[in-house]
Scaffold this motif. Structure first.
Motif, PDB file in Angstrom:
ATOM      1  N   ALA A  97      44.245  38.361  49.506  1.00  0.00           N
ATOM      2  CA  ALA A  97      43.064  37.457  49.991  1.00  0.00           C
ATOM      3  C   ALA A  97      43.104  37.378  51.520  1.00  0.00           C
ATOM      4  CB  ALA A  97      43.221  36.126  49.177  1.00  0.00           C
ATOM      5  N   VAL A  98      41.981  37.469  52.089  1.00  0.00           N
ATOM      6  CA  VAL A  98      41.959  37.151  53.525  1.00  0.00           C
ATOM      7  C   VAL A  98      42.648  35.941  53.795  1.00  0.00           C
ATOM      8  CG1 VAL A  98      40.078  36.567  55.309  1.00  0.00           C
ATOM      9  CG2 VAL A  98      39.789  38.515  53.938  1.00  0.00           C
ATOM     10  N   ALA A  99      43.410  35.607  54.663  1.00  0.00           N
ATOM     11  CA  ALA A  99      44.054  34.221  54.966  1.00  0.00           C
ATOM     12  C   ALA A  99      42.837  33.189  54.992  1.00  0.00           C
ATOM     13  CB  ALA A  99      44.756  34.497  56.426  1.00  0.00           C
ATOM     14  N   GLY A 100      43.492  32.277  54.351  1.00  0.00           N
ATOM     15  CA  GLY A 100      42.516  31.135  54.151  1.00  0.00           C
ATOM     16  C   GLY A 100      41.498  30.983  53.210  1.00  0.00           C
ATOM     17  N   LYS A 101      41.336  32.292  52.544  1.00  0.00           N
ATOM     18  CA  LYS A 101      40.099  32.326  51.542  1.00  0.00           C
ATOM     19  C   LYS A 101      40.654  32.703  49.991  1.00  0.00           C
ATOM     20  CE  LYS A 101      36.504  34.083  54.875  1.00  0.00           C
ATOM     21  NZ  LYS A 101      35.599  34.827  54.833  1.00  0.00           N
ATOM     22  N   GLU A 102      39.873  32.570  49.080  1.00  0.00           N
ATOM     23  CA  GLU A 102      40.219  33.008  47.889  1.00  0.00           C
ATOM     24  C   GLU A 102      39.583  34.239  47.718  1.00  0.00           C
ATOM     25  OE1 GLU A 102      37.984  31.845  43.719  1.00  0.00           O
ATOM     26  OE2 GLU A 102      39.971  30.528  44.006  1.00  0.00           O
ATOM     27  N   GLY A 103      40.240  35.165  47.423  1.00  0.00           N
ATOM     28  CA  GLY A 103      39.758  36.742  46.942  1.00  0.00           C
ATOM     29  C   GLY A 103      39.422  36.802  45.553  1.00  0.00           C
ATOM     30  N   GLU A 104      38.488  37.782  45.526  1.00  0.00           N
ATOM     31  CA  GLU A 104      37.698  38.134  44.352  1.00  0.00           C
ATOM     32  C   GLU A 104      37.662  39.572  43.869  1.00  0.00           C
ATOM     33  OE1 GLU A 104      35.243  35.446  41.988  1.00  0.00           O
ATOM     34  OE2 GLU A 104      34.043  37.045  42.289  1.00  0.00           O
ATOM     35  N   VAL A 128      53.227  42.027  41.841  1.00  0.00           N
ATOM     36  CA  VAL A 128      52.729  41.109  43.007  1.00  0.00           C
ATOM     37  C   VAL A 128      54.042  41.102  43.914  1.00  0.00           C
ATOM     38  CG1 VAL A 128      51.087  39.909  41.779  1.00  0.00           C
ATOM     39  CG2 VAL A 128      53.575  39.120  42.269  1.00  0.00           C
ATOM     40  N   SER A 129      53.737  41.082  45.098  1.00  0.00           N
ATOM     41  CA  SER A 129      54.760  40.623  46.187  1.00  0.00           C
ATOM     42  C   SER A 129      54.013  39.288  46.960  1.00  0.00           C
ATOM     43  CB  SER A 129      55.047  41.733  47.245  1.00  0.00           C
ATOM     44  OG  SER A 129      54.049  41.937  48.194  1.00  0.00           O
ATOM     45  N   GLY A 130      55.260  38.531  47.687  1.00  0.00           N
ATOM     46  CA  GLY A 130      54.482  37.286  48.353  1.00  0.00           C
ATOM     47  C   GLY A 130      54.681  36.072  47.549  1.00  0.00           C
ATOM     48  N   GLU A 131      53.594  35.295  47.731  1.00  0.00           N
ATOM     49  CA  GLU A 131      53.528  34.053  46.978  1.00  0.00           C
ATOM     50  C   GLU A 131      52.033  33.699  46.617  1.00  0.00           C
ATOM     51  OE1 GLU A 131      54.830  30.526  48.648  1.00  0.00           O
ATOM     52  OE2 GLU A 131      54.880  31.374  50.555  1.00  0.00           O
ATOM     53  N   GLY A 132      51.968  33.173  45.730  1.00  0.00           N
ATOM     54  CA  GLY A 132      50.694  32.904  45.390  1.00  0.00           C
ATOM     55  C   GLY A 132      50.226  33.005  43.839  1.00  0.00           C
ATOM     56  N   THR A 133      48.989  33.072  43.530  1.00  0.00           N
ATOM     57  CA  THR A 133      48.559  32.908  42.163  1.00  0.00           C
ATOM     58  C   THR A 133      47.372  34.214  42.031  1.00  0.00           C
ATOM     59  OG1 THR A 133      48.684  30.685  41.862  1.00  0.00           O
ATOM     60  CG2 THR A 133      47.131  31.794  40.395  1.00  0.00           C
ATOM     61  N   VAL A 134      47.662  34.849  40.759  1.00  0.00           N
ATOM     62  CA  VAL A 134      46.557  35.782  40.465  1.00  0.00           C
ATOM     63  C   VAL A 134      45.961  35.367  39.087  1.00  0.00           C
ATOM     64  CG1 VAL A 134      48.166  37.410  39.350  1.00  0.00           C
ATOM     65  CG2 VAL A 134      46.155  38.147  39.981  1.00  0.00           C
ATOM     66  N   SER A 138      51.581  32.837  38.459  1.00  0.00           N
ATOM     67  CA  SER A 138      52.041  32.144  39.790  1.00  0.00           C
ATOM     68  C   SER A 138      53.403  32.904  40.259  1.00  0.00           C
ATOM     69  CB  SER A 138      51.902  31.057  40.037  1.00  0.00           C
ATOM     70  OG  SER A 138      50.210  30.606  39.737  1.00  0.00           O
ATOM     71  N   THR A 139      53.690  32.956  41.250  1.00  0.00           N
ATOM     72  CA  THR A 139      55.217  33.488  41.509  1.00  0.00           C
ATOM     73  C   THR A 139      55.845  31.767  41.765  1.00  0.00           C
ATOM     74  OG1 THR A 139      54.445  33.260  43.992  1.00  0.00           O
ATOM     75  CG2 THR A 139      54.727  35.391  42.882  1.00  0.00           C
ATOM     76  N   ARG A 140      56.882  31.815  41.309  1.00  0.00           N
ATOM     77  CA  ARG A 140      57.792  30.714  41.313  1.00  0.00           C
ATOM     78  C   ARG A 140      58.244  30.646  42.748  1.00  0.00           C
ATOM     79  NH1 ARG A 140      59.076  28.253  36.541  1.00  0.00           N
ATOM     80  NH2 ARG A 140      58.552  29.771  34.431  1.00  0.00           N
ATOM     81  N   VAL A 141      58.637  31.527  43.279  1.00  0.00           N
ATOM     82  CA  VAL A 141      59.449  31.661  44.781  1.00  0.00           C
ATOM     83  C   VAL A 141      58.641  32.752  45.225  1.00  0.00           C
ATOM     84  CG1 VAL A 141      61.373  30.214  44.020  1.00  0.00           C
ATOM     85  CG2 VAL A 141      61.581  32.790  43.997  1.00  0.00           C
ATOM     86  N   VAL A 193      39.066  39.158  39.007  1.00  0.00           N
ATOM     87  CA  VAL A 193      40.687  38.975  39.366  1.00  0.00           C
ATOM     88  C   VAL A 193      40.222  37.764  40.701  1.00  0.00           C
ATOM     89  CG1 VAL A 193      42.801  39.786  39.967  1.00  0.00           C
ATOM     90  CG2 VAL A 193      41.505  40.913  38.272  1.00  0.00           C
ATOM     91  N   ARG A 194      40.942  36.890  40.561  1.00  0.00           N
ATOM     92  CA  ARG A 194      41.129  36.053  41.793  1.00  0.00           C
ATOM     93  C   ARG A 194      42.386  35.960  42.232  1.00  0.00           C
ATOM     94  NH1 ARG A 194      37.236  33.618  38.027  1.00  0.00           N
ATOM     95  NH2 ARG A 194      35.451  33.360  38.947  1.00  0.00           N
ATOM     96  N   LEU A 195      42.473  36.076  43.563  1.00  0.00           N
ATOM     97  CA  LEU A 195      43.649  36.201  44.237  1.00  0.00           C
ATOM     98  C   LEU A 195      43.767  34.554  45.138  1.00  0.00           C
ATOM     99  CD1 LEU A 195      43.724  39.693  45.619  1.00  0.00           C
ATOM    100  CD2 LEU A 195      44.962  38.599  43.505  1.00  0.00           C
ATOM    101  N   ARG A 196      44.725  34.037  45.108  1.00  0.00           N
ATOM    102  CA  ARG A 196      45.087  32.692  45.940  1.00  0.00           C
ATOM    103  C   ARG A 196      46.379  32.779  46.810  1.00  0.00           C
ATOM    104  NH1 ARG A 196      43.325  30.639  40.933  1.00  0.00           N
ATOM    105  NH2 ARG A 196      40.861  30.168  41.074  1.00  0.00           N
ATOM    106  N   GLY A 197      46.233  32.449  47.855  1.00  0.00           N
ATOM    107  CA  GLY A 197      47.668  32.399  48.725  1.00  0.00           C
ATOM    108  C   GLY A 197      47.767  33.821  49.288  1.00  0.00           C
TER     109      GLY A 197
END
Length: 946
Positions: A856-863, A882-888, A902-905, A931-935
């Motif tokens: 996702a673009v920083a600060g946005k929810e991607g779809e 996935v890598s990094g952190e956030g929710t799909v 979501s990633t735990r860590v 598919v929605r991406l957050r974080g």
């Protein structure tokens, strides 16, 4: 042919194929010698009789940077000719001059870095002048013609070895070494790769140069597409030359690798064969390669692969076979034929945008020619030095007679008064010992640029009247009455010492900044203000001078006077190729500079019979409503002025066509860094607004009718034909254009797409029967669900006419094609980058070496939206790499959320992936999936199972 002897090494044996000769030469080179060949300036290997070799000779529209040469129109002007045969002849002339110049100067290289095939996607790109077109088909056609001319027609040996620039998806100068172009697979294959591919497959390309930018988060200099795409298109060995300084950028500005040894090894393994870095100093690159070998990051086989590709080019250039090289004795240079070709190319590049009957001009017309470019023949960064020149003023003098032509440049004439009441003064130029003066006693302008022996400006009671030209955005040039531009040399003093603005850092531009009751004068090149000191005028960091600007004459007044007394006014407006839009600097607006708009307004107010002649490297947004005639030409090289005058006079009927869309307003443009031509509806292919002038547009002094468009499928091809008739009163060229539109596509397809074109010369009443044979692949699109090209079954409308919007005849063709099938997501899963639609996302690198992910673009929810996903008999589990952190989050496009993971860590780094797993609501059959991406999470792939 070299007859083999017992002492002749096989690599010198012309009876052997190149591959065997290269094998032999490689076996004779030591690892140290091979390593030294990897730098742009490869040294001689004297023990084997191998000469030094330099990759890289600029030859975009003539041999550049090596002194006088024939200068042809800028590349965008060559694109505007829509004439492959003409462009092939231009390429041949350039290659002949390269050979001739090398015979006199061994610094001139035969590995030429041209043409530029980056598509002119966005008209604010600073290097718009270097490309041919926004359309991949037209670009590849013109590029193929130019490379065939550069290569020569011998079946074995090449006159020069052309390298295509710049791989890949490169259309911005802003942050060009750190910005990433987010390019989804359809855009990658249907748009950006296509121009390169068709030129390479045509067989006259020696290699490519990667661009400075990143694509999908990965620098082009370590692009897997060099291996996966480029080198799969041909059996020839292709040489990949790095752009200047780009290998170091991998660490220094991009921070993609931690060490230069890692970066150099990665670039070499990815396919870079020649490193252009640190100028002529090869020690740093060679040291990095040796360091990579010592650390086990490279093998000798990796180096052999690169050196083999270099040697392949050198063998094809005849370096090792001087007796057999068919081009070795050629030395044609600045010939009558080349001069005539430069004029022909400049004439064919002129595009008539509007004409209410004012043109062509009658022989007895009294003409006023005005504007900042009226008496200019501008060069750009990739031009050679002019041997001959013609400005619009000179061309009109020649065509109509000096007594019938009035001239007004339209610059403001100003004095600069200091705070003490003194004026800036330009001392006269005096020749250095032994320097010759011109016929009128002036210094040869070519001797002026960069000189420090001329006296700096001073101040005194009598000032020098300066010509002030505003090139837009507040960027000014100041010129002395004898034509010398104010410039700043390395010692910081301001001198009248340049014949034109130029150089990598332009030292001839200034800004006037309001300050109290006056102005500060800031030098753009150094960023410092002008100071009046006892030893002369200079730039300094402190004690800037506050100037009063005394206007002696306004440019509009001079233009109005000249216009009032003429039958017709020709306003020559446009850009200086070194200012406000060039390599390293994008434009900020489509608008003409305010000073030039004011001059145009003054001319139009004084005389309604006003012609606007735009001479520019890129499109402008101008209002043509109250102008009876408008023309455009790129900077046309040495014959620019003569060509324009001949078109205005009707000696030549204009037949240039726009190679890119001219937009009406800045609001029509996407963000410069938005490379998704499909999603943001860019270029004529997808743009749904009303252009100022459409792609392919261009008028004539004749008229043409179209008829008899036919199309049929035969032997695996589409055969189309049509008739074009000159219904006018003069012989003229017409550019017939054939487009296609899928009638009912299942995915977004172009509104219309160029299939073919033909430029033909027709006498009054003459008809040309044109035929086109098109492969079925010309009707295909990149099916991301299947990961390949596919021709969709159904109806296709063929559109023929004089531009992309001026359609005269139509025909419908039905193709059987290959039906779509749902995505087999249970068997294959979903690669995140293979979406059908997206919002708020960018594509990034899955690893440093291969693959894509989406974030996702920083600060946005991607779809992301994936259409037609086949879940078979049913799934109940979902996984996400996935890598990094956030929710799909997964959901059906027409239903509820299936699963949220979501990633735990956070993972350890962006390339450290983990697989998230979850149960999901049971789903079967075919559905669209959202598919929605957050974080700050990167999604590489999703999987589904029962």
């Amino acid at each position: 042919m070299t007859a083999p002897t017992p002492t002749t090494p096989p690599f010198r044996d012309t009876a052997l194929p190149f591959a065997k000769r290269i094998d032999d030469l490689l076996s004779r080179l030591t690892l140290d010698e091979k390593t030294r060949l990897l730098h742009q300036f490869a040294p001689a290997v004297e023990r084997l009789g191998i000469a030094a070799f330099r990759t890289g000779q600029e030859a975009l529209h003539g041999v550049a940077w090596m002194g006088p040469a024939t200068v042809f129109p800028q590349a965008v002007g060559l694109g505007a000719t829509w004439n492959e045969e003409l462009v092939r002849r231009v390429g041949e002339a350039v290659s002949r001059e390269a050979r001739a110049m090398r015979a006199r100067d061994e610094r001139v290289g035969l590995n030429v870095w041209a043409p530029t095939v980056n598509l002119l996607r966005h008209p604010l790109w600073g290097r718009n002048e270097e490309g041919y077109s926004e359309d991949p088909k037209l670009t590849s056609a013109i590029a193929t013609a130019y490379t065939h001319g550069l290569r020569g027609d011998h079946p074995v040996y090449w006159r020069t070895a052309p390298v295509l620039k710049h791989w890949l998806a490169h259309n911005n100068e802003t942050d060009r070494d750190t910005s990433s172009s987010s390019v989804r697979p359809r855009v990658l294959h249907e748009y950006d790769l296509r121009a390169f591919r068709e030129a390479v497959e045509a067989g006259a390309v020696a290699g490519v140069m990667p661009a400075y930018n990143l694509v999908n988060g990965r620098p082009n200099h370590v692009s897997p597409y060099l291996r996966e795409q480029l080198r799969s298109w041909t059996g020839e060995e292709l040489l990949v030359c790095s752009d200047a300084g780009a290998p170091s950028n991998l660490v220094d500005s991009e921070h993609y690798f931690d060490t230069h040894e890692e970066a150099t090894a990665a670039a070499l393994r990815a396919g870079v064969d020649s490193f252009t870095d640190h100028g002529t100093d090869s020690s740093k690159i060679i040291g990095r390669v040796k360091g990579a070998l010592e650390q086990g990051l490279l093998t000798e086989a990796d180096i052999d692969a690169a050196v083999r590709r270099q040697l392949s080019v050198r063998f094809r250039l005849g370096e090792f076979d001087p007796g057999a090289d068919p081009y070795a004795g050629e030395q044609p240079f600045d010939t009558p034929e080349h001069r005539a070709l430069a004029l022909e190319a400049a004439e064919q590049a002129v595009v008539l945008l509007k004409n209410d009957g004012l043109l062509p001009l009658a022989p007895d017309t009294r003409v006023a020619v005005v504007g900042l470019l009226a008496d200019e023949c501008k060069l750009d960064w990739y031009s050679g030095s002019l041997i001959h020149r013609s400005t619009p003023l000179e061309g009109l003098y020649e065509r109509f007679g000096a007594d019938r032509v009035e001239f007004a440049e339209g610059v403001d004439r100003v004095l600069l008064r200091t705070s003490t009441g003194a004026f800036l003064h330009v001392p006269p130029a005096s020749a250095a010992p032994g320097e010759a003066r011109g016929a009128e006693g002036a210094l040869d302008p070519a001797l002026l640029a960069g000189r420090t022996d001329l006296p700096p400006l001073t101040s005194g009671e009598e000032g020098t009247e300066l010509a002030l030209a505003d090139w837009g955005g507040g960027v000014l040039t100041l010129r002395a009455p004898d034509g010398r531009y104010l410039s700043v040399a390395e010692d910081g003093y301001v001198r009248a010492s340049a014949d034109q603005p130029g150089g990598w850092v332009v030292q001839e531009t200034f800004r006037l900044e309001p300050h109290g009751d006056g102005h500060l004068l800031r030098h753009v090149g150094t960023g410092r203000h002008v100071q009046v000191a006892a030893d002369g005028v200079k730039v300094a960091g402190e004690e800037p001078e506050v100037f009063e600007l005394v206007v002696v004459e306004r440019g509009e007044d001079a233009v109005a006077r000249a216009a009032a007394g003429a039958d017709v006014v020709v306003v020559v407006a446009g850009n200086d190729p070194h200012i406000n839009g060039r390599e390293t600097q994008d434009r900020t607006t489509l608008r003409l500079p305010a000073q030039q708009e004011a001059l145009l307004g003054a001319a139009r107010a004084a005389n309604p019979h006003t012609v606007l002649a735009l001479v520019s490297a890129y499109p402008y947004a101008v209002d043509p409503a109250d102008l009876p005639a408008v023309l455009w030409t790129a900077h046309g090289g040495q014959a620019a002025g003569t060509a324009l005058a001949r078109v205005l006079a009707g000696d030549v009927s204009p037949a240039g066509r726009l190679p890119q869309t001219w937009y009406a307003d800045d609001a029509d443009l996407p963000d410069l860094l938005d490379y998704d031509v499909i999603g943001s509806r860019q270029t004529y292919l997808y743009f749904e607004g009303t252009p100022l002038f459409p792609f392919g547009h261009g008028l004539s002094y004749a008229s043409f009718s179209y008829g008899g468009l036919t199309a049929r499928v035969e032997d695996g091809t589409v055969r189309a034909g049509l008739a074009v008739t000159n219904t006018g009163a003069v012989t003229a060229d017409e550019v017939a254009q054939l487009y296609v539109r899928a009638a009912d596509p299942s995915v977004p397809r172009p509104r219309r797409e160029l299939l073919a074109h033909r430029r033909v010369t027709l006498a009054p009443g003459e008809t040309a029967e044109l035929s086109f044979v098109l492969p079925l692949s010309a009707f295909a699109f990149r099916d991301v669900a299947a990961g390949r090209w596919r021709v969709e079954p159904g109806a296709y409308e063929l559109l023929a006419g004089a531009s992309s919007e001026d359609v005269r005849v139509r025909a419908t063709l039905t193709l059987e094609g290959e039906p779509a099938v749902p995505r087999p997501v249970v068997e294959r899963g979903l690669d995140a980058a293979d979406f059908d639609e997206e919002s708020g996302t960018v594509i990034v690198d899955r690893t440093r070496t291969a693959g894509d992910s989406v974030t996702a673009v920083a600060g946005k929810e991607g779809e992301l939206l994936f259409r037609g996903c086949d879940f078979g008999s049913g799934v109940t589990r979902v996984t996400a790499d996935v890598s990094g952190e956030g929710t799909v989050e997964f959901s059906l496009a027409d239903g509820p959320v299936l699963a949220s993971l979501s990633t735990r860590v956070p993972t350890a780094g962006p390339y450290d992936y983990t697989t998230l797993r979850a149960s999901c609501a049971a789903v079967d059959g075919v559905h669209d999936v959202r598919v929605r991406l957050r974080g700050p999470l990167r999604l590489a792939r999703a999987g589904f199972s029962g």
